[in-house]
Scaffold this motif. Structure first.
Motif, PDB file in Angstrom:
ATOM      1  N   ALA A 116       0.838  -1.204   0.000  1.00 37.37           N
ATOM      2  CA  ALA A 116       0.000   0.000   0.000  1.00 37.37           C
ATOM      3  C   ALA A 116       0.872   1.252   0.000  1.00 37.37           C
ATOM      4  CB  ALA A 116      -0.919   0.011   1.226  1.00 37.37           C
ATOM      5  N   ASP A 117       0.431   2.272  -0.708  1.00 43.24           N
ATOM      6  CA  ASP A 117       1.149   3.543  -0.799  1.00 43.24           C
ATOM      7  C   ASP A 117       0.998   4.307   0.511  1.00 43.24           C
ATOM      8  OD1 ASP A 117       2.139   6.091  -1.372  1.00 43.24           O
ATOM      9  OD2 ASP A 117       0.959   6.332  -3.200  1.00 43.24           O
ATOM     10  N   LEU A 118       2.116   4.514   1.207  1.00 43.06           N
ATOM     11  CA  LEU A 118       2.108   5.208   2.495  1.00 43.06           C
ATOM     12  C   LEU A 118       1.631   6.648   2.395  1.00 43.06           C
ATOM     13  CD1 LEU A 118       5.565   3.976   3.762  1.00 43.06           C
ATOM     14  CD2 LEU A 118       3.360   3.448   4.813  1.00 43.06           C
ATOM     15  N   ASN A 119       1.812   7.251   1.239  1.00 40.17           N
ATOM     16  CA  ASN A 119       1.492   8.662   1.071  1.00 40.17           C
ATOM     17  C   ASN A 119       0.292   8.913   0.160  1.00 40.17           C
ATOM     18  OD1 ASN A 119       3.716   9.617   2.694  1.00 40.17           O
ATOM     19  ND2 ASN A 119       5.030   8.915   1.032  1.00 40.17           N
ATOM     20  N   ALA A 120      -0.492   7.859  -0.091  1.00 39.75           N
ATOM     21  CA  ALA A 120      -1.700   8.026  -0.913  1.00 39.75           C
ATOM     22  C   ALA A 120      -2.638   8.984  -0.207  1.00 39.75           C
ATOM     23  CB  ALA A 120      -2.377   6.684  -1.129  1.00 39.75           C
ATOM     24  N   ARG A 121      -3.355   9.745  -1.001  1.00 42.50           N
ATOM     25  CA  ARG A 121      -4.256  10.754  -0.435  1.00 42.50           C
ATOM     26  C   ARG A 121      -5.713  10.304  -0.522  1.00 42.50           C
ATOM     27  NH1 ARG A 121      -1.695  16.076  -0.733  1.00 42.50           N
ATOM     28  NH2 ARG A 121       0.470  15.796  -1.316  1.00 42.50           N
ATOM     29  N   ASP A 122      -6.477  10.715   0.464  1.00 40.94           N
ATOM     30  CA  ASP A 122      -7.908  10.422   0.445  1.00 40.94           C
ATOM     31  C   ASP A 122      -8.627  11.471  -0.404  1.00 40.94           C
ATOM     32  OD1 ASP A 122      -8.187  12.736   2.019  1.00 40.94           O
ATOM     33  OD2 ASP A 122      -8.597  11.622   3.864  1.00 40.94           O
ATOM     34  N   GLY A 123      -9.941  11.435  -0.395  1.00 48.23           N
ATOM     35  CA  GLY A 123     -10.729  12.352  -1.204  1.00 48.23           C
ATOM     36  C   GLY A 123     -10.519  13.815  -0.854  1.00 48.23           C
ATOM     37  N   ALA A 124     -10.070  14.098   0.353  1.00 51.59           N
ATOM     38  CA  ALA A 124      -9.805  15.476   0.775  1.00 51.59           C
ATOM     39  C   ALA A 124      -8.345  15.867   0.555  1.00 51.59           C
ATOM     40  CB  ALA A 124     -10.174  15.646   2.245  1.00 51.59           C
ATOM     41  N   GLY A 125      -7.543  14.912   0.067  1.00 53.32           N
ATOM     42  CA  GLY A 125      -6.136  15.197  -0.185  1.00 53.32           C
ATOM     43  C   GLY A 125      -5.226  14.965   0.997  1.00 53.32           C
ATOM     44  N   SER A 126      -5.731  14.283   2.022  1.00 50.12           N
ATOM     45  CA  SER A 126      -4.924  14.006   3.210  1.00 50.12           C
ATOM     46  C   SER A 126      -4.344  12.600   3.150  1.00 50.12           C
ATOM     47  CB  SER A 126      -5.765  14.172   4.476  1.00 50.12           C
ATOM     48  OG  SER A 126      -6.155  15.526   4.625  1.00 50.12           O
ATOM     49  N   THR A 127      -3.202  12.433   3.790  1.00 46.01           N
ATOM     50  CA  THR A 127      -2.499  11.149   3.823  1.00 46.01           C
ATOM     51  C   THR A 127      -2.877  10.356   5.071  1.00 46.01           C
ATOM     52  OG1 THR A 127      -0.619  12.033   5.064  1.00 46.01           O
ATOM     53  CG2 THR A 127      -0.522  12.196   2.634  1.00 46.01           C
ATOM     54  N   PRO A 128      -2.518   9.070   5.112  1.00 46.65           N
ATOM     55  CA  PRO A 128      -2.755   8.303   6.341  1.00 46.65           C
ATOM     56  C   PRO A 128      -2.104   8.955   7.566  1.00 46.65           C
ATOM     57  CG  PRO A 128      -2.244   6.801   4.556  1.00 46.65           C
ATOM     58  CD  PRO A 128      -2.005   8.201   4.031  1.00 46.65           C
ATOM     59  N   LEU A 129      -0.888   9.494   7.406  1.00 50.60           N
ATOM     60  CA  LEU A 129      -0.202  10.131   8.534  1.00 50.60           C
ATOM     61  C   LEU A 129      -0.987  11.338   9.046  1.00 50.60           C
ATOM     62  CD1 LEU A 129       2.251  10.134  10.394  1.00 50.60           C
ATOM     63  CD2 LEU A 129       3.462  11.501   8.672  1.00 50.60           C
ATOM     64  N   MET A 130      -1.551  12.105   8.151  1.00 51.10           N
ATOM     65  CA  MET A 130      -2.362  13.251   8.579  1.00 51.10           C
ATOM     66  C   MET A 130      -3.553  12.788   9.411  1.00 51.10           C
ATOM     67  SD  MET A 130      -2.461  15.588   5.166  1.00 51.10           S
ATOM     68  CE  MET A 130      -0.956  16.100   4.368  1.00 51.10           C
ATOM     69  N   ASN A 172      -3.171   8.964  17.156  1.00 50.71           N
ATOM     70  CA  ASN A 172      -2.643   7.618  17.323  1.00 50.71           C
ATOM     71  C   ASN A 172      -1.126   7.607  17.113  1.00 50.71           C
ATOM     72  OD1 ASN A 172      -1.927   4.845  16.966  1.00 50.71           O
ATOM     73  ND2 ASN A 172      -4.096   4.403  16.666  1.00 50.71           N
ATOM     74  N   GLU A 173      -0.388   7.728  18.212  1.00 47.29           N
ATOM     75  CA  GLU A 173       1.075   7.790  18.154  1.00 47.29           C
ATOM     76  C   GLU A 173       1.698   6.491  17.646  1.00 47.29           C
ATOM     77  OE1 GLU A 173       2.954   9.427  21.734  1.00 47.29           O
ATOM     78  OE2 GLU A 173       0.961  10.247  22.214  1.00 47.29           O
ATOM     79  N   GLU A 174       1.124   5.374  18.030  1.00 40.88           N
ATOM     80  CA  GLU A 174       1.688   4.086  17.624  1.00 40.88           C
ATOM     81  C   GLU A 174       1.650   3.913  16.110  1.00 40.88           C
ATOM     82  OE1 GLU A 174       1.555  -0.537  19.129  1.00 40.88           O
ATOM     83  OE2 GLU A 174      -0.274   0.665  19.342  1.00 40.88           O
ATOM     84  N   ILE A 175       0.523   4.226  15.497  1.00 39.63           N
ATOM     85  CA  ILE A 175       0.418   4.101  14.046  1.00 39.63           C
ATOM     86  C   ILE A 175       1.257   5.179  13.362  1.00 39.63           C
ATOM     87  CG2 ILE A 175      -1.131   4.187  12.048  1.00 39.63           C
ATOM     88  CD1 ILE A 175      -3.228   2.749  13.697  1.00 39.63           C
ATOM     89  N   ALA A 176       1.292   6.377  13.909  1.00 42.37           N
ATOM     90  CA  ALA A 176       2.129   7.435  13.327  1.00 42.37           C
ATOM     91  C   ALA A 176       3.592   7.002  13.317  1.00 42.37           C
ATOM     92  CB  ALA A 176       1.958   8.738  14.100  1.00 42.37           C
ATOM     93  N   THR A 177       4.052   6.447  14.414  1.00 40.93           N
ATOM     94  CA  THR A 177       5.441   5.977  14.493  1.00 40.93           C
ATOM     95  C   THR A 177       5.691   4.890  13.466  1.00 40.93           C
ATOM     96  OG1 THR A 177       5.566   6.538  16.837  1.00 40.93           O
ATOM     97  CG2 THR A 177       7.175   4.930  16.013  1.00 40.93           C
ATOM     98  N   TYR A 178       4.768   3.957  13.363  1.00 37.52           N
ATOM     99  CA  TYR A 178       4.913   2.879  12.379  1.00 37.52           C
ATOM    100  C   TYR A 178       4.988   3.447  10.959  1.00 37.52           C
ATOM    101  CZ  TYR A 178       3.957  -0.995   9.326  1.00 37.52           C
ATOM    102  OH  TYR A 178       4.042  -1.897   8.289  1.00 37.52           O
ATOM    103  N   LEU A 179       4.070   4.346  10.610  1.00 37.12           N
ATOM    104  CA  LEU A 179       4.068   4.914   9.267  1.00 37.12           C
ATOM    105  C   LEU A 179       5.374   5.652   8.978  1.00 37.12           C
ATOM    106  CD1 LEU A 179       0.406   6.278   9.079  1.00 37.12           C
ATOM    107  CD2 LEU A 179       1.332   4.285   7.866  1.00 37.12           C
ATOM    108  N   LEU A 180       5.847   6.419   9.944  1.00 41.64           N
ATOM    109  CA  LEU A 180       7.118   7.127   9.766  1.00 41.64           C
ATOM    110  C   LEU A 180       8.277   6.142   9.626  1.00 41.64           C
ATOM    111  CD1 LEU A 180       6.436   9.991  12.298  1.00 41.64           C
ATOM    112  CD2 LEU A 180       6.794  10.287   9.829  1.00 41.64           C
TER     113      LEU A 180
END
Length: 162
Positions: A61-75, A82-90
């Protein structure tokens, strides 16, 4: 139900076995979109599902793919806190510097929603606290405008130290 609908339902239900089976059979589903424009990874991260997030990332899966509003999973995880998922994504290579169509970054979302630990993590991982959105505001400005003086001061110091 279409395979795309099955995948998004499986993500909402937390059914990792079904997700694994669907993306193994049809890897193109990793780029699927739900009616709101979310990718499977955006939805999994937004729902706080770390194991499903890991499964989707491992499958490509693309880590930086954008949703319909143009935001990424990290955003999204910075908005949700969610710090745990943010750390994982980074750790996996998500870009903390991407701006959505309004110019917001993951750091701006962390500041907007009073997530000081996430803000620190993002800055440590390369987010620039001096970035301004379309309104000309930085993450520190958003924090200060909400009365989050300590967070604003932290972000201003981070910007000065760059």
């Amino acid at each position: 139900m279409s395979p795309t609908e099955q995948l998004f339902t499986a993500i909402r239900n937390g059914s990792i076995t079904e997700i694994r089976n669907l993306i193994t059979q049809r890897p193109e589903l990793l780029q699927a979109r739900d009616p709101r424009g979310s990718t499977p990874l955006v939805l999994a991260t937004y729902l706080g599902q770390l194991e499903i997030t890991k499964e989707l990332v491992a499958a490509g899966a693309d880590l930086n793919a954008r949703d319909g509003a143009g935001s990424t999973p990290l955003m999204g995880v910075c908005f949700k806190g969610n710090e745990e998922i943010a750390t994982y994504l980074l750790d996996q290579g998500a870009d903390p510097s991407i701006q959505n169509p309004t110019g917001a970054t993951a750091l701006i979302f962390a500041a907007m929603f009073n997530r000081p630990a996430l803000a620190s993590l993002l800055v440590e991982r390369g987010a620039n606290p001096s970035v301004r959105d379309q309104r000309g505001l930085t993450a520190a400005d958003y924090a200060r405008n909400q009365g989050l003086t300590e967070l604003a001061t932290q972000l201003e110091a981070d910007a000065a130290n760059r």
